[in-house]
Design a protein around this motif. Sequence first.
Motif, PDB file in Angstrom:
ATOM      1  N   UNK A 204     -46.312 -32.808  13.432  1.00 36.35           N
ATOM      2  CA  UNK A 204     -46.647 -33.820  14.577  1.00 36.35           C
ATOM      3  C   UNK A 204     -47.710 -34.632  13.841  1.00 36.35           C
ATOM      4  N   UNK A 205     -47.687 -35.814  14.368  1.00 34.32           N
ATOM      5  CA  UNK A 205     -48.548 -36.833  13.991  1.00 34.32           C
ATOM      6  C   UNK A 205     -49.507 -37.408  15.071  1.00 34.32           C
ATOM      7  N   UNK A 206     -50.733 -37.462  14.733  1.00 36.69           N
ATOM      8  CA  UNK A 206     -51.648 -37.807  15.986  1.00 36.69           C
ATOM      9  C   UNK A 206     -52.145 -39.236  15.396  1.00 36.69           C
ATOM     10  N   UNK A 207     -52.066 -40.327  16.241  1.00 35.09           N
ATOM     11  CA  UNK A 207     -52.588 -41.495  15.973  1.00 35.09           C
ATOM     12  C   UNK A 207     -54.002 -42.110  16.202  1.00 35.09           C
ATOM     13  N   UNK A 208     -54.531 -40.908  16.731  1.00 35.86           N
ATOM     14  CA  UNK A 208     -56.127 -41.174  16.940  1.00 35.86           C
ATOM     15  C   UNK A 208     -56.513 -41.771  18.484  1.00 35.86           C
ATOM     16  N   UNK A 209     -55.449 -41.903  19.212  1.00 35.95           N
ATOM     17  CA  UNK A 209     -55.496 -42.320  20.591  1.00 35.95           C
ATOM     18  C   UNK A 209     -55.701 -41.207  21.697  1.00 35.95           C
ATOM     19  N   UNK A 210     -55.961 -41.407  22.760  1.00 31.34           N
ATOM     20  CA  UNK A 210     -56.247 -40.338  23.974  1.00 31.34           C
ATOM     21  C   UNK A 210     -55.022 -40.468  24.841  1.00 31.34           C
ATOM     22  N   UNK A 211     -55.328 -39.892  25.958  1.00 31.64           N
ATOM     23  CA  UNK A 211     -54.010 -40.115  26.848  1.00 31.64           C
ATOM     24  C   UNK A 211     -53.955 -41.486  27.371  1.00 31.64           C
TER      25      UNK A 211
END
Length: 250
Positions: A204-211
């Motif tokens: 999975x990739x996390x783009x550094x953004x929150x909800x």
Amino acid sequence: SKLYIANRNGNGLVSSLKKITEESIYLFPGDYCVVTEDADNLKRSYLVKNSDAVLQLSSLPSLPDDKGTAVLIHVNGDVMDEVAYKDDWHFGLIDNDEGVALERIDPDAASQNKSNWHSAATSVGYGTPTYQNSQYKKRDDLHATVDVAPRIFSPDNDGRDDVATISYQVEEAGYVANVIIFDASGRPVRHLVKNDLLSRKGQWNWDGLGEKQAKLPVGTYIIFTEIFNLQGEKKSFKQTIVLARQLSEP
């Protein structure tokens, strides 16, 4: 806190509810706390490694040494955990079990299984308040790995380390995963993965953004990954990552 400790009365009904704390606290996997009526006596009797994890209540429900029922219950009435214990669950060769903690061996095994409980070890002074039980032994039936890279990333769309990649590998299909991002204060900021059915390996990739695509401040974050199946096998991972950004040009 929305958790209460209670017992059951003679009719089997939940009784004597006591709120564990009036403050909001965060407990991550691997964290421990102890609830007591007398913190000073606890510290005199046992080695307390983390005084901040001692929660003192003015009174507790009646939980006799010989037998009783301890209930952990949510404010909405859901029973989170419960055990009806007896003093004969202690190790048979202990002559006097006064002051000896009865420890749960595997937190994921059945609460009401007598064989999942044992007397605390002599080597730790018969109790381990605020740290792992001396008799702890976790089933390791679930073989899985989770890796996070890079450990410092900068989601500024410059083409370099813009996303954090969470890679997993499990021994067989049929597992499910949840991934939650917490900030350094323990607040959840992004539920990245919700009940994903896994293949043998993936990412999975996390783009550094929150909800809701909220921009998050720079700092340290915790990626908590939980992998489980319908047979009750479960394994969790807690890894830190730093979200950074380049300094603006003067």
